[in-house]
Design a protein around this motif. Structure first.
Motif, PDB file in Angstrom:
ATOM      1  N   GLY A   8       0.807  -1.212   0.000  1.00 24.51           N
ATOM      2  CA  GLY A   8       0.000   0.000   0.000  1.00 24.51           C
ATOM      3  C   GLY A   8       0.843   1.267   0.000  1.00 24.51           C
ATOM      4  N   LEU A   9       2.135   1.117  -0.278  1.00 21.33           N
ATOM      5  CA  LEU A   9       3.063   2.251  -0.299  1.00 21.33           C
ATOM      6  C   LEU A   9       3.447   2.572  -1.731  1.00 21.33           C
ATOM      7  CD1 LEU A   9       5.395   1.101   2.602  1.00 21.33           C
ATOM      8  CD2 LEU A   9       3.586   2.818   2.716  1.00 21.33           C
ATOM      9  N   GLY A  10       3.809   3.804  -1.981  1.00 19.23           N
ATOM     10  CA  GLY A  10       4.231   4.220  -3.307  1.00 19.23           C
ATOM     11  C   GLY A  10       5.674   3.826  -3.597  1.00 19.23           C
ATOM     12  N   SER A  11       6.013   3.840  -4.876  1.00 21.03           N
ATOM     13  CA  SER A  11       7.369   3.456  -5.288  1.00 21.03           C
ATOM     14  C   SER A  11       8.433   4.387  -4.711  1.00 21.03           C
ATOM     15  CB  SER A  11       7.476   3.408  -6.812  1.00 21.03           C
ATOM     16  OG  SER A  11       7.193   4.680  -7.377  1.00 21.03           O
ATOM     17  N   GLY A  12       8.074   5.651  -4.477  1.00 18.56           N
ATOM     18  CA  GLY A  12       9.017   6.597  -3.887  1.00 18.56           C
ATOM     19  C   GLY A  12       9.361   6.274  -2.441  1.00 18.56           C
ATOM     20  N   THR A  13       8.566   5.443  -1.809  1.00 18.34           N
ATOM     21  CA  THR A  13       8.834   4.967  -0.458  1.00 18.34           C
ATOM     22  C   THR A  13       9.503   3.599  -0.493  1.00 18.34           C
ATOM     23  OG1 THR A  13       6.930   6.169   0.425  1.00 18.34           O
ATOM     24  CG2 THR A  13       7.771   4.344   1.759  1.00 18.34           C
ATOM     25  N   VAL A  14       8.966   2.704  -1.312  1.00 11.71           N
ATOM     26  CA  VAL A  14       9.426   1.312  -1.339  1.00 11.71           C
ATOM     27  C   VAL A  14      10.849   1.170  -1.869  1.00 11.71           C
ATOM     28  CG1 VAL A  14       9.029  -0.948  -2.405  1.00 11.71           C
ATOM     29  CG2 VAL A  14       7.113   0.341  -1.454  1.00 11.71           C
ATOM     30  N   TYR A  15      11.145   1.770  -3.014  1.00 19.00           N
ATOM     31  CA  TYR A  15      12.454   1.528  -3.624  1.00 19.00           C
ATOM     32  C   TYR A  15      13.632   2.093  -2.838  1.00 19.00           C
ATOM     33  CZ  TYR A  15       9.973  -0.841  -7.232  1.00 19.00           C
ATOM     34  OH  TYR A  15       9.179  -1.734  -7.895  1.00 19.00           O
ATOM     35  N   PRO A  16      13.513   3.265  -2.199  1.00 20.39           N
ATOM     36  CA  PRO A  16      14.617   3.697  -1.329  1.00 20.39           C
ATOM     37  C   PRO A  16      14.837   2.735  -0.145  1.00 20.39           C
ATOM     38  CG  PRO A  16      13.284   5.580  -1.925  1.00 20.39           C
ATOM     39  CD  PRO A  16      12.544   4.354  -2.405  1.00 20.39           C
ATOM     40  N   ILE A  17      13.746   2.171   0.394  1.00 21.86           N
ATOM     41  CA  ILE A  17      13.888   1.202   1.484  1.00 21.86           C
ATOM     42  C   ILE A  17      14.596  -0.045   0.979  1.00 21.86           C
ATOM     43  CG2 ILE A  17      12.618  -0.365   3.014  1.00 21.86           C
ATOM     44  CD1 ILE A  17      10.455   1.886   3.202  1.00 21.86           C
ATOM     45  N   LEU A  18      14.187  -0.541  -0.190  1.00 22.62           N
ATOM     46  CA  LEU A  18      14.838  -1.721  -0.764  1.00 22.62           C
ATOM     47  C   LEU A  18      16.327  -1.465  -1.006  1.00 22.62           C
ATOM     48  CD1 LEU A  18      12.137  -2.924  -3.311  1.00 22.62           C
ATOM     49  CD2 LEU A  18      12.800  -4.050  -1.179  1.00 22.62           C
ATOM     50  N   GLU A  19      16.662  -0.283  -1.465  1.00 26.84           N
ATOM     51  CA  GLU A  19      18.068   0.048  -1.702  1.00 26.84           C
ATOM     52  C   GLU A  19      18.861   0.060  -0.398  1.00 26.84           C
ATOM     53  OE1 GLU A  19      21.596   0.815  -3.624  1.00 26.84           O
ATOM     54  OE2 GLU A  19      19.710  -0.003  -4.367  1.00 26.84           O
ATOM     55  N   ARG A  20      18.290   0.615   0.672  1.00 23.29           N
ATOM     56  CA  ARG A  20      18.981   0.611   1.968  1.00 23.29           C
ATOM     57  C   ARG A  20      19.153  -0.816   2.489  1.00 23.29           C
ATOM     58  NH1 ARG A  20      15.843   5.311   2.758  1.00 23.29           N
ATOM     59  NH2 ARG A  20      14.332   4.229   4.081  1.00 23.29           N
ATOM     60  N   LEU A  21      18.138  -1.653   2.318  1.00 24.44           N
ATOM     61  CA  LEU A  21      18.245  -3.053   2.753  1.00 24.44           C
ATOM     62  C   LEU A  21      19.317  -3.788   1.945  1.00 24.44           C
ATOM     63  CD1 LEU A  21      14.468  -3.923   3.217  1.00 24.44           C
ATOM     64  CD2 LEU A  21      16.194  -3.738   5.029  1.00 24.44           C
ATOM     65  N   ARG A  22      19.396  -3.497   0.640  1.00 26.42           N
ATOM     66  CA  ARG A  22      20.431  -4.118  -0.202  1.00 26.42           C
ATOM     67  C   ARG A  22      21.819  -3.670   0.240  1.00 26.42           C
ATOM     68  NH1 ARG A  22      23.901  -3.223  -3.690  1.00 26.42           N
ATOM     69  NH2 ARG A  22      23.396  -1.030  -3.863  1.00 26.42           N
ATOM     70  N   GLU A  23      21.987  -2.385   0.493  1.00 25.06           N
ATOM     71  CA  GLU A  23      23.282  -1.856   0.936  1.00 25.06           C
ATOM     72  C   GLU A  23      23.697  -2.458   2.274  1.00 25.06           C
ATOM     73  OE1 GLU A  23      22.783   2.382   0.887  1.00 25.06           O
ATOM     74  OE2 GLU A  23      22.965   2.488  -1.296  1.00 25.06           O
ATOM     75  N   ALA A  24      22.731  -2.762   3.128  1.00 25.16           N
ATOM     76  CA  ALA A  24      23.014  -3.360   4.441  1.00 25.16           C
ATOM     77  C   ALA A  24      23.251  -4.867   4.338  1.00 25.16           C
ATOM     78  CB  ALA A  24      21.860  -3.079   5.401  1.00 25.16           C
ATOM     79  N   GLY A  25      23.025  -5.442   3.158  1.00 23.46           N
ATOM     80  CA  GLY A  25      23.241  -6.869   2.970  1.00 23.46           C
ATOM     81  C   GLY A  25      22.062  -7.731   3.395  1.00 23.46           C
ATOM     82  N   TRP A  26      20.911  -7.108   3.619  1.00 22.88           N
ATOM     83  CA  TRP A  26      19.732  -7.865   4.072  1.00 22.88           C
ATOM     84  C   TRP A  26      18.960  -8.500   2.928  1.00 22.88           C
ATOM     85  CZ3 TRP A  26      16.512  -6.744   8.876  1.00 22.88           C
ATOM     86  CH2 TRP A  26      17.339  -6.511   9.970  1.00 22.88           C
TER      87      TRP A  26
END
Length: 63
Positions: A8-26
């Protein structure tokens, strides 16, 4: 499944979160090799072992 639609979130919220999780190795991801004609390749995300541990899934075994 679309992460944006399911959350229920927009892409402007979801993709930055996914990028931070990727950078953290999660999370890791794979990009679709052969998308349907006229479509952009889809990206498939998955939790890494580190992400599983961080999410409290300690019983998960490392491959």
């Amino acid at each position: 499944m679309s992460i944006c639609r399911e959350s229920g979130l927009g892409s402007g919220t979801v993709y930055p979160i996914l990028e931070r999780l990727r950078e953290a190795g999660w999370i890791g991801y794979l990009v679709e090799a052969n998308p349907a004609p006229g479509r952009l390749p889809r990206t498939f995300y998955h939790l890494t072992y580190r992400g599983q541990l961080g999410a409290g899934l300690e019983s998960t075994r490392q491959p």
